[in-house]
Design an enzyme around this catalytic site. Structure first.
Site, mmCIF file in Angstrom:
data_model
loop_
_atom_site.group_PDB
_atom_site.id
_atom_site.type_symbol
_atom_site.label_atom_id
_atom_site.label_comp_id
_atom_site.label_asym_id
_atom_site.label_seq_id
_atom_site.Cartn_x
_atom_site.Cartn_y
_atom_site.Cartn_z
ATOM 1 N N ARG A 164 0.835 -1.210 0.000
ATOM 2 C CA ARG A 164 0.000 0.000 0.000
ATOM 3 C C ARG A 164 0.872 1.263 0.000
ATOM 4 N NH1 ARG A 164 -2.909 -3.504 -0.897
ATOM 5 N NH2 ARG A 164 -5.036 -3.888 -0.197
ATOM 6 N N SER A 236 -11.018 -0.968 3.176
ATOM 7 C CA SER A 236 -10.183 -1.129 4.370
ATOM 8 C C SER A 236 -9.798 0.253 4.879
ATOM 9 C CB SER A 236 -8.902 -1.899 4.049
ATOM 10 O OG SER A 236 -9.207 -3.191 3.601
ATOM 11 N N GLU A 343 -5.220 3.267 6.320
ATOM 12 C CA GLU A 343 -4.924 2.938 4.931
ATOM 13 C C GLU A 343 -5.497 4.040 4.049
ATOM 14 O OE1 GLU A 343 -5.677 1.124 1.066
ATOM 15 O OE2 GLU A 343 -7.266 1.420 2.514
HETATM 16 N N1 EPU Z 1 -10.838 -12.322 9.470
HETATM 17 C C1 EPU Z 1 -11.376 -12.503 10.721
HETATM 18 N N2 EPU Z 1 -12.605 -11.978 10.972
HETATM 19 C C2 EPU Z 1 -13.309 -11.318 10.014
HETATM 20 C C3 EPU Z 1 -12.767 -11.145 8.732
HETATM 21 C C4 EPU Z 1 -11.517 -11.660 8.482
HETATM 22 O O1 EPU Z 1 -10.775 -13.101 11.593
HETATM 23 O O2 EPU Z 1 -14.402 -10.868 10.330
HETATM 24 C C5 EPU Z 1 -9.484 -12.849 9.204
HETATM 25 C C6 EPU Z 1 -9.517 -14.134 8.472
HETATM 26 O O3 EPU Z 1 -8.572 -14.988 9.073
HETATM 27 C C7 EPU Z 1 -9.086 -13.776 7.071
HETATM 28 C C8 EPU Z 1 -8.118 -12.659 7.370
HETATM 29 O O4 EPU Z 1 -8.778 -11.938 8.421
HETATM 30 O O5 EPU Z 1 -8.496 -14.838 6.416
HETATM 31 C C9 EPU Z 1 -7.811 -11.738 6.232
HETATM 32 O O6 EPU Z 1 -8.978 -11.134 5.787
HETATM 33 P P1 EPU Z 1 -9.256 -10.855 4.256
HETATM 34 O O7 EPU Z 1 -8.782 -11.941 3.400
HETATM 35 O O8 EPU Z 1 -10.671 -10.491 4.173
HETATM 36 O O9 EPU Z 1 -8.340 -9.632 3.880
HETATM 37 P P2 EPU Z 1 -7.911 -8.354 4.675
HETATM 38 O O10 EPU Z 1 -6.543 -8.528 5.200
HETATM 39 O O11 EPU Z 1 -8.944 -7.946 5.629
HETATM 40 C C10 EPU Z 1 -6.859 -7.261 2.520
HETATM 41 C C11 EPU Z 1 -6.818 -5.905 1.874
HETATM 42 C C12 EPU Z 1 -8.094 -5.655 1.060
HETATM 43 C C13 EPU Z 1 -8.226 -6.756 0.043
HETATM 44 C C14 EPU Z 1 -8.268 -8.105 0.782
HETATM 45 C C15 EPU Z 1 -8.333 -9.277 -0.161
HETATM 46 C C16 EPU Z 1 -5.520 -4.390 3.235
HETATM 47 C C17 EPU Z 1 -5.536 -3.246 4.192
HETATM 48 N N3 EPU Z 1 -6.708 -4.849 2.853
HETATM 49 O O12 EPU Z 1 -7.911 -7.247 3.498
HETATM 50 O O13 EPU Z 1 -7.915 -4.420 0.376
HETATM 51 O O14 EPU Z 1 -9.398 -6.589 -0.720
HETATM 52 O O15 EPU Z 1 -7.074 -8.251 1.570
HETATM 53 O O16 EPU Z 1 -7.095 -9.469 -0.764
HETATM 54 O O17 EPU Z 1 -4.448 -4.840 2.836
HETATM 55 C C18 EPU Z 1 -8.285 -2.067 0.629
HETATM 56 O O18 EPU Z 1 -7.067 -1.911 0.670
HETATM 57 O O19 EPU Z 1 -9.096 -1.079 0.725
HETATM 58 C C19 EPU Z 1 -8.830 -3.406 0.553
HETATM 59 C C20 EPU Z 1 -10.125 -3.621 0.609
#
Ligand code: EPU
Length: 347
Positions: A164, A236, A343
């Site tokens: 990012r 995010s 972010e």
């Molecule tokens: N999780 C939980 N509880 C929840 C939701 C998620 O425990 O309610 C845990 C799960 O273990 C899951 C992990 O969080 O596997 C990671 O969550 P997720 O795959 O949904 O991704 P994220 O880390 O929350 C990042 C990016 C998103 C992108 C997704 C998918 C950042 C800040 N965010 O989110 O990007 O769409 O991965 O690749 O890096 C953005 O930057 O605006 C954005 C939406």
């Protein structure tokens, strides 16, 4: 090009908060941009560049300068043997570009389907989702320098892409407006399904088509993100924190299930256990450690299906958003000793 006065910025952002721009203009080409720059210079105004408004937090007091909304249009495909270049104006809607490349059968952007915002914003924060970062496919970025009016191309290796992050976020890069981006796409399509959500989705089907991957990503996102038409949100709101191996080991003693992912660019030949190399899932921390998933305070809250997503449920102010965000930061720090950052771009 017309310069307007006292324009509300609230509806130009997806978070739907913030005050007015003292001056505002829409620029469609370099000539417009030069004129806008001269106007700001003559009146000694600071400049704020706005794209799709999907990753920005505008103060309640508004912006007492010139807000320039980038509206450079046009998509061009250029053949190059095995690969294809797609060159897009910075003001094109990102997802329309993704869809256009998929319709032509070119791969590279399919995992990045459904992300709100404009093309020009993608290099700035190195947008990423479902195992792909835009730095993997960017060929060059064309910029306009607000200090001297110079137009310059930055090739991928000069953009200093990180998680990012990019050169365009640094002090030296902040005066650059992105006007055009060239992406290098493939004719020979290899689905990238390693990211957990996609692997689960396609566990029963082999070799999905480009269109099927796009459909899957859109479906996964629709389940996880609130509807932009119904509430204010910027995706995010916080970054996933990156910690050292030492810190990760300590956290794992206390929370054995805590997920951590090695940051791709780390050099594993010389691991330093004190350097930040492990990306944590803040969604997991907010949910499992802090119990903040779905937590709401007045008009602001964390989304029930994805706690990394902050939601303005109605008429929240920026101060309310900031107050709520600070309380989340404090709670995460108290429980884990980790300082988290926004972010979204905080003005
Ligand atoms: N999780 C939980 N509880 C929840 C939701 C998620 O425990 O309610 C845990 C799960 O273990 C899951 C992990 O969080 O596997 C990671 O969550 P997720 O795959 O949904 O991704 P994220 O880390 O929350 C990042 C990016 C998103 C992108 C997704 C998918 C950042 C800040 N965010 O989110 O990007 O769409 O991965 O690749 O890096 C953005 O930057 O605006 C954005 C939406």
């Amino acid at each position: 090009m017309e310069i307007k006065e006292n324009i509300s910025l609230r509806d130009l952002t997806t978070l739907k908060v913030g005050g007015e721009a003292r001056y505002f203009c829409l620029v469609k080409n370099v000539k417009d941009l030069s004129q806008a720059r001269e106007f700001a210079e003559s009146k000694k105004l600071s400049i704020l560049i706005l794209g799709g408004g999907s990753n920005i937090l505008i103060p309640d007091e508004g912006f007492f300068g010139l807000v320039i909304k980038i509206d450079f249009k046009g998509i061009e495909f250029v053949d190059k043997d095995e690969s294809v270049r797609v060159i897009s104006g910075a003001g094109e809607n990102w997802d329309s570009l993704v869809e256009a490349t998929i319709q032509k059968g070119f791969s590279g952007l399919e995992n990045l389907s459904g992300i709100p915002g404009t093309v020009g914003a993608t290099p700035v924060q190195n947008v990423g989702a479902y195992g792909v970062e835009v730095k993997n496919v960017i060929n060059w970025v064309e910029t306009f320098n607000l200090d001297n009016g110079e137009v310059k191309k930055f090739y991928n290796q000069d953009c200093q892409f990180g998680y990012r992050d990019s050169f365009f976020k640094t002090e030296d890069g902040k005066n650059l407006v992105i006007t055009k981006v060239s992406y290098l796409l493939e004719r020979n399509y290899q689905p990238k399904l390693a990211y957990k959500d996609l692997a689960v989705y396609f566990s029963d089907s082999k070799d999905p088509s480009l269109g099927e991957v796009r459909k899957a990503v859109l479906k996964i996102r629709a389940d996880k993100f609130p509807d932009l038409k119904k509430v204010g949100t910027a995706g995010s709101f916080f970054k996933n924190p990156i910690v050292s191996q030492d810190k990760f080991n300590k956290l794992r003693k206390k929370y054995p299930d805590i997920p951590g992912f090695p940051v791709a660019s780390s050099d594993f030949s010389s691991i330093n256990h004190k350097l930040p190399t492990i990306k944590l899932s803040l969604a997991w921390i907010l949910d499992k450690i802090c119990g903040l998933k779905g937590k709401r305070d007045g008009q602001v809250g964390l989304f029930e299906n994805q706690p990394l997503v902050l939601v303005n449920f109605g008429n929240a102010t920026t101060d309310e958003v900031k107050g709520f965000s600070n309380s989340v930061k404090e709670k995460v720090f108290a429980q884990t000793g980790i300082k988290i950052d926004e972010e979204v771009r905080v003005i």
